[in-house]
Design a protein around this motif. Structure first.
Motif, PDB file in Angstrom:
ATOM      1  N   VAL A  14      56.622  36.431  97.531  1.00 39.82           N
ATOM      2  CA  VAL A  14      55.709  35.836  98.502  1.00 39.82           C
ATOM      3  C   VAL A  14      55.109  34.563  97.917  1.00 39.82           C
ATOM      4  CG1 VAL A  14      53.761  36.229 100.035  1.00 39.82           C
ATOM      5  CG2 VAL A  14      55.162  38.165  99.293  1.00 39.82           C
ATOM      6  N   VAL A  15      55.268  33.449  98.629  1.00 36.83           N
ATOM      7  CA  VAL A  15      54.770  32.145  98.189  1.00 36.83           C
ATOM      8  C   VAL A  15      53.653  31.718  99.130  1.00 36.83           C
ATOM      9  CG1 VAL A  15      55.365  29.767  97.630  1.00 36.83           C
ATOM     10  CG2 VAL A  15      57.077  31.585  97.362  1.00 36.83           C
ATOM     11  N   GLY A  16      52.492  31.388  98.565  1.00 41.49           N
ATOM     12  CA  GLY A  16      51.364  30.935  99.360  1.00 41.49           C
ATOM     13  C   GLY A  16      51.350  29.425  99.512  1.00 41.49           C
ATOM     14  N   SER A  17      50.393  28.929 100.270  1.00 37.85           N
ATOM     15  CA  SER A  17      50.277  27.488 100.474  1.00 37.85           C
ATOM     16  C   SER A  17      49.745  26.828  99.215  1.00 37.85           C
ATOM     17  CB  SER A  17      49.332  27.200 101.646  1.00 37.85           C
ATOM     18  OG  SER A  17      48.024  27.654 101.345  1.00 37.85           O
ATOM     19  N   GLU A  18      49.983  25.525  99.102  1.00 31.01           N
ATOM     20  CA  GLU A  18      49.561  24.795  97.913  1.00 31.01           C
ATOM     21  C   GLU A  18      48.046  24.755  97.768  1.00 31.01           C
ATOM     22  OE1 GLU A  18      49.989  20.285  95.994  1.00 31.01           O
ATOM     23  OE2 GLU A  18      51.119  20.856  97.780  1.00 31.01           O
ATOM     24  N   LYS A  31      45.479  26.776  99.565  1.00 24.97           N
ATOM     25  CA  LYS A  31      44.734  28.034  99.612  1.00 24.97           C
ATOM     26  C   LYS A  31      45.403  29.172  98.864  1.00 24.97           C
ATOM     27  CE  LYS A  31      42.778  26.896 104.165  1.00 24.97           C
ATOM     28  NZ  LYS A  31      42.649  27.324 105.571  1.00 24.97           N
ATOM     29  N   GLY A  32      46.671  29.040  98.530  1.00 23.66           N
ATOM     30  CA  GLY A  32      47.365  30.133  97.869  1.00 23.66           C
ATOM     31  C   GLY A  32      47.603  31.279  98.833  1.00 23.66           C
ATOM     32  N   LEU A  33      47.619  32.492  98.317  1.00 24.24           N
ATOM     33  CA  LEU A  33      47.848  33.673  99.149  1.00 24.24           C
ATOM     34  C   LEU A  33      46.585  34.039  99.920  1.00 24.24           C
ATOM     35  CD1 LEU A  33      49.807  35.945  96.617  1.00 24.24           C
ATOM     36  CD2 LEU A  33      50.772  34.578  98.479  1.00 24.24           C
ATOM     37  N   SER A  34      46.750  34.440 101.169  1.00 24.82           N
ATOM     38  CA  SER A  34      45.608  34.924 101.928  1.00 24.82           C
ATOM     39  C   SER A  34      45.188  36.302 101.411  1.00 24.82           C
ATOM     40  CB  SER A  34      45.965  35.007 103.423  1.00 24.82           C
ATOM     41  OG  SER A  34      46.993  35.953 103.632  1.00 24.82           O
ATOM     42  N   ARG A  35      43.964  36.690 101.735  1.00 18.48           N
ATOM     43  CA  ARG A  35      43.416  37.936 101.187  1.00 18.48           C
ATOM     44  C   ARG A  35      44.240  39.157 101.599  1.00 18.48           C
ATOM     45  NH1 ARG A  35      40.176  41.665 103.369  1.00 18.48           N
ATOM     46  NH2 ARG A  35      39.890  40.379 105.248  1.00 18.48           N
ATOM     47  N   LEU A  36      44.610  39.228 102.872  1.00 13.80           N
ATOM     48  CA  LEU A  36      45.342  40.400 103.353  1.00 13.80           C
ATOM     49  C   LEU A  36      46.761  40.459 102.791  1.00 13.80           C
ATOM     50  CD1 LEU A  36      44.184  40.479 107.093  1.00 13.80           C
ATOM     51  CD2 LEU A  36      43.376  41.880 105.189  1.00 13.80           C
TER      52      LEU A  36
END
Length: 331
Positions: free
Chosen positions: A280-284, A286-291
């Motif tokens: 799973v790759v998050g955005s540059e 905000k990174g990964l969302s909490r959920l």
């Protein structure tokens, strides 16, 4: 004088007086009857859905039976969701890869006085064999069609991309005989990052990419361009709820690893064995969302110099996928 009927305008001409309205003669009643049910969008010739259907049938008719990649791009696929407009794929590598994958092409555009090489000759030959319409246009017109992107004198118009279903990615892994490897994107809104992830996914043997429906990039012309044709080979599944899909993947036995700058470990320390894996790759920003982070079995960071704040999603996915491929090759 009053009562003088001889004066001008004193008498009304016969037939000029408005009488009582007799009735509509049933005109109003007939207008309320309607014309029957509204035809489906694909059955209305002027509707964009009908034009997409005609283009897909035309492409399938040329090659007989379309390939899986062609079906994905033409609007097929089990449970797939289709984008709404035609796309322009530009650049010699991207066009060659798309045509090799058997994607139905609506039109091939070549710039006037184009300098030929092996790729352009293959494009012209493939278009001639398949019967694709081939148009020679000015570079100004090609710039307009490709929205000013670097097209290298070549572009094709393809039907809208049709997204796969999340189960299709696991089916592709089962057909390959290798452990499932899926890349999921959380909040990545730049289509160029999606294109870079697709390119890395194709290079390191991932079975597909998972993206949310909302607040996320889709497979657009920009993604096609950056993917260098990988969008024709790597299926993209679009899901309504990424968290629920990750839960379902975990229940199916997949190990979920999130990439985040604040991870508990590093990518090199995670044991990427031959077990089924979701990266799973998050955005540059905000990174990964909490959920989404809560669904990860492990959260790993990529060590970088302190002067650099973060890596974009495309680069981070490429590094992590290389590490997965390296560890699996050693085993």
């Amino acid at each position: 004088m009053a009562g003088n009927s001889e004066r001008r305008g004193a008498t009304r001409k016969a037939g000029s007086k408005k009488g009582a309205v007799v009735g509509t003669g049933g005109h109003g009643r007939r207008s309320l009857e309607g014309k029957g049910p509204t035809p489906k969008a694909e059955d209305r010739p002027y509707h964009v859905a009908a034009k997409r259907k005609a283009a897909a049938e035309k492409g399938a008719g040329r090659s007989g039976r379309p390939s899986a990649s062609a079906s994905r791009s033409a609007g097929g696929g089990r449970g797939g969701r289709t984008s709404s407009t035609h796309e322009i794929v530009s650049g010699r590598n991207s066009v060659v890869e798309a045509m090799r994958a058997g994607i139905p092409v609506t039109t091939v555009y070549l710039a006037a006085r184009l300098e030929a090489d092996d790729r352009t000759r293959e494009i012209v030959s493939t278009a001639a064999d398949a019967g694709y319409p081939l148009l020679e246009v000015s570079r100004t017109e090609l710039d307009r069609l490709t929205d000013g992107s670097v097209h290298q004198g070549v572009a094709i118009q393809v039907p809208p991309y049709a997204y796969a279903d999340e189960d299709d990615l696991l089916d592709a892994a089962e057909a390959s005989g290798r452990a499932p490897l899926v890349v999921a994107l959380d909040g990545v809104t730049d289509p160029r990052n999606l294109g870079a992830v697709l390119r890395s996914a194709g290079a390191f043997g991932a079975h597909g990419v998972l993206v949310p429906e909302r607040r996320a990039a889709g497979v657009t012309a920009s993604a096609w361009k950056v993917s260098a044709g990988a969008a024709a080979r790597v299926p993209v599944a679009r899901v309504t709820n990424l968290v629920r899909t990750l839960q379902a993947y975990k229940e199916a036995g997949l190990f979920v690893v999130g990439l985040d700058g604040g991870g508990d470990t590093t990518v090199g320390e995670v044991p990427f064995t031959t077990d089924p894996l979701v990266l799973v790759v998050g955005s540059e920003g905000k990174g990964l969302s909490r959920l989404v982070r809560a669904q990860c079995d492990a959260v790993a960071a990529i060590p970088i110099a302190s002067a650099v704040e973060s890596l974009n999603a495309g680069v981070a996915a490429g590094i992590a996928l290389y590490e997965v491929a390296r560890q699996r090759a050693e085993q």
